[in-house]
Design an enzyme around this catalytic site. Structure first.
Site, PDB file in Angstrom:
ATOM      1  N   ASP A  18      -5.272  -7.239   4.164  1.00 56.16           N
ATOM      2  CA  ASP A  18      -3.608  -8.156   4.551  1.00 56.16           C
ATOM      3  C   ASP A  18      -4.326  -9.368   5.099  1.00 56.16           C
ATOM      4  OD1 ASP A  18      -3.385  -6.371   6.102  1.00 56.16           O
ATOM      5  OD2 ASP A  18      -1.476  -6.416   6.517  1.00 56.16           O
TER       6      ASP A  18
ATOM      7  N   HIS B  92       0.804  -0.714   0.064  1.00 57.09           N
ATOM      8  CA  HIS B  92       0.137   0.158   0.416  1.00 57.09           C
ATOM      9  C   HIS B  92       0.882   1.281   0.130  1.00 57.09           C
ATOM     10  CE1 HIS B  92       0.445   0.403   4.273  1.00 57.09           C
ATOM     11  NE2 HIS B  92      -0.322  -0.941   4.759  1.00 57.09           N
TER      12      HIS B  92
ATOM     13  N   HIS C 273      -8.220  -8.791  13.250  1.00 59.43           N
ATOM     14  CA  HIS C 273      -7.685  -7.104  12.712  1.00 59.43           C
ATOM     15  C   HIS C 273      -8.061  -7.016  11.062  1.00 59.43           C
ATOM     16  CE1 HIS C 273      -5.811  -3.426  11.127  1.00 59.43           C
ATOM     17  NE2 HIS C 273      -4.625  -3.868  10.895  1.00 59.43           N
TER      18      HIS C 273
ATOM     19  N   ASP D 104      -0.453  -7.064  13.798  1.00 57.39           N
ATOM     20  CA  ASP D 104       0.914  -5.989  13.065  1.00 57.39           C
ATOM     21  C   ASP D 104       1.321  -5.753  14.223  1.00 57.39           C
ATOM     22  OD1 ASP D 104      -0.447  -5.830  10.873  1.00 57.39           O
ATOM     23  OD2 ASP D 104      -1.394  -4.274  11.106  1.00 57.39           O
TER      24      ASP D 104
ATOM     25  N   TYR E 167       9.764  -1.223  10.202  1.00 57.20           N
ATOM     26  CA  TYR E 167       7.467  -0.976  10.143  1.00 57.20           C
ATOM     27  C   TYR E 167       7.147  -0.120  11.117  1.00 57.20           C
ATOM     28  CZ  TYR E 167       3.980  -3.648  10.526  1.00 57.20           C
ATOM     29  OH  TYR E 167       2.355  -4.437  11.509  1.00 57.20           O
TER      30      TYR E 167
ATOM     31  N   GLU F 109      -7.923  -4.869   7.832  1.00 55.78           N
ATOM     32  CA  GLU F 109      -7.429  -4.724   7.210  1.00 55.78           C
ATOM     33  C   GLU F 109      -6.771  -6.218   6.234  1.00 55.78           C
ATOM     34  OE1 GLU F 109      -3.736  -2.575   8.345  1.00 55.78           O
ATOM     35  OE2 GLU F 109      -3.955  -1.608   6.174  1.00 55.78           O
TER      36      GLU F 109
ATOM     37  N   HIS G 266      -3.035  -1.085  14.261  1.00 53.38           N
ATOM     38  CA  HIS G 266      -2.670  -0.136  13.728  1.00 53.38           C
ATOM     39  C   HIS G 266      -3.829   0.503  12.998  1.00 53.38           C
ATOM     40  CE1 HIS G 266      -1.947  -1.090   9.420  1.00 53.38           C
ATOM     41  NE2 HIS G 266      -1.962   0.042   9.134  1.00 53.38           N
TER      42      HIS G 266
ATOM     43  N   HIS H 267       3.074 -10.552  10.549  1.00 48.94           N
ATOM     44  CA  HIS H 267       3.524 -10.455   9.600  1.00 48.94           C
ATOM     45  C   HIS H 267       4.999 -10.904  10.180  1.00 48.94           C
ATOM     46  CE1 HIS H 267       0.928  -8.194   7.199  1.00 48.94           C
ATOM     47  NE2 HIS H 267       1.334  -7.419   8.285  1.00 48.94           N
TER      48      HIS H 267
HETATM   49 FE1  FEO Z   1      -2.596  -2.945   9.670  1.00 51.93          FE
HETATM   50 FE2  FEO Z   1      -0.635  -5.645   8.583  1.00 51.93          FE
HETATM   51  O1  FEO Z   1      -2.334  -4.989   8.532  1.00 51.93           O
END
Ligand code: FEO
Length: 408
Positions: free
Chosen positions: A82, A24, A78, A164, A196, A80, A145, A229
């Site tokens: 991903d 992104h 989460h 995250d 990150y 989001e 986040h 991640h």
């Molecule tokens: Fe806030 Fe890895 O997404």
């Protein structure tokens, strides 16, 4: 990559994205992973999903351990894209599974999916879910986040599924920190953590401090941190200390120069400036914006206690790449850093003034006045640049000393 057992009965079933370089808009030169975790207990539980392109991969990994139709609980830490865009695929297979999510997460899911057929239980900090031999404890972490975010603590195993938080964008054939350090290095792993944090979590330092204190207050022992991640932390102490330091505003006692240039005049100003900084005994990292990914420039800004921004004046305002950098930086709400500006001009100037206006909007400590040079640095101008660098380095040291005194 096949499923990997993290601890007895807890499996990584995620996907490795070796090729992603634009996340992104954020540069990911090392690629990334989308981690999700399967717990084999009396009631099989899946924590998070993966980016939709990798739905087949996670389904295959889940199938290697369990029949997906037997999944009883689906924890969504989460929403989001991903992490949650494979949710519909998983729910097609895990018929009748119950989703556990925060209230804000549920509101978000309604925008992404038709949730009318799903059973959803909203949870908040302190709520627990017993799945047999294990108990899951939910911890809301809003703005880490996204507003919906939460983490899940597996009590009996002392494992924190941290979503995250504590993550890094690293695609790797190994899953654990100790393995990664052996095949790469701790320095590379630390760099990925800082990268990150700087690009994603910088605005939320105060929230991170509060959450770390909350975890300490709850007395949660953490033997493993498994983010969504990158590498799983079998030795979490290191990354927790890094987060404590970064959230507290700590930085390296060094400077960065982040600049761009039209006809090399602003660039020429940097050479004596770097020498001036070095002669005050601190290191200086130099970043040319057009030659460097934005995320790397942000990381280097964040690592150093002080930064000089260099911009030629174009049409009486900042050079476009520098303006873009400062706008992006302002959104990340940096704190505890000292900044100054310099640049060349040919007509009436304006870039340096505009840089200071940006610094003021960010509320950063400033080193003033900035330095402007007409057309091209003369020998006399080079001396001014050297002195500017040297005086800046003195201020960086002084600012850092005050910060450390107040922090201790
Ligand atoms: Fe806030 Fe890895 O997404």
């Amino acid at each position: 990559m096949k499923a990997v057992e993290l601890k007895n009965g807890i499996y990584w079933v995620g996907a490795i994205d070796w090729a992603v370089r634009d996340f992104h808009g954020y540069e990911t030169p090392r690629g990334t992973t989308y981690n999700n975790y399967l717990i084999m207990d009396d009631e099989i539980t899946l924590l998070d999903t993966v980016k939709h392109d990798f739905a087949d991969t996670t389904v295959k990994n889940i199938r290697s351990i369990a029949d997906p139709s037997k999944i009883k609980h689906m924890v969504v830490n989460h929403i989001e894209n991903d992490h949650a865009t494979s949710l519909d695929r998983i729910m097609e297979l895990a018929i009748g599974a119950t989703i556990y999510i925060t209230g804000k997460g549920k509101k978000g899911l309604e925008k992404f999916f038709d949730i009318s057929k799903w059973t959803i239980k909203t949870v908040k900090t302190g709520d627990t879910l017993n799945i047999g031999k294990r108990t899951l404890l939910f911890l809301e972490t809003p703005m880490l986040h996204w507003p919906d975010s939460m983490m899940t603590y597996i009590k009996e195993e002392k494992v924190l599924i941290s979503q995250d938080g504590f993550g890094q964008h690293i695609a790797s054939a190994v899953r654990f920190d100790d393995e990664f350090v052996t095949c790469a290095s701790m320095a590379e792993l630390e760099d990925a953590v800082v990268d990150y944090y700087a690009n994603i979590l910088m605005p939320f330092g105060q929230i991170i401090k509060t959450k770390l204190a909350e975890i300490r207050k709850l007395g949660l022992e953490i033997e493993m941190i498994a983010p969504d991640h990158g590498i799983v932390w079998r030795n979490p102490r290191k990354v927790v200390q890094m987060y404590t330091d970064m959230a507290g505003g700590r930085a390296e006692l060094c400077a960065s120069i982040i600049y761009d240039t039209m006809w090399h005049s602003t660039e020429q100003m940097t050479t004596p400036m770097i020498q001036g900084i070095k002669d005050e005994g601190i290191e200086c990292k130099v970043i040319k914006l057009r030659a460097t990914p934005m995320s790397v420039a942000i990381k280097e800004f964040w690592k150093a206690r002080g930064c000089l921004i260099g911009s030629p004046t174009l049409n009486n305002i900042l050079y476009p790449t520098v303006a873009q950098f400062l706008t992006h930086l302002r959104g990340l709400r940096p704190k505890n850093r000292i900044v100054g500006a310099f640049g060349s001009y040919g007509w009436g100037g304006g870039a340096v003034k505009e840089a200071y206006e940006e610094f003021k909007k960010m509320g950063l400590e400033t080193f003033e006045p900035g330095l402007q040079i007409l057309y091209k640095p003369s020998l006399e101008d080079e001396t001014k640049c050297y002195d500017f660098g040297r005086e800046f380095a003195k201020k960086v040291k002084e600012y850092n000393r005050k910060f450390e005194e107040e922090a201790s």
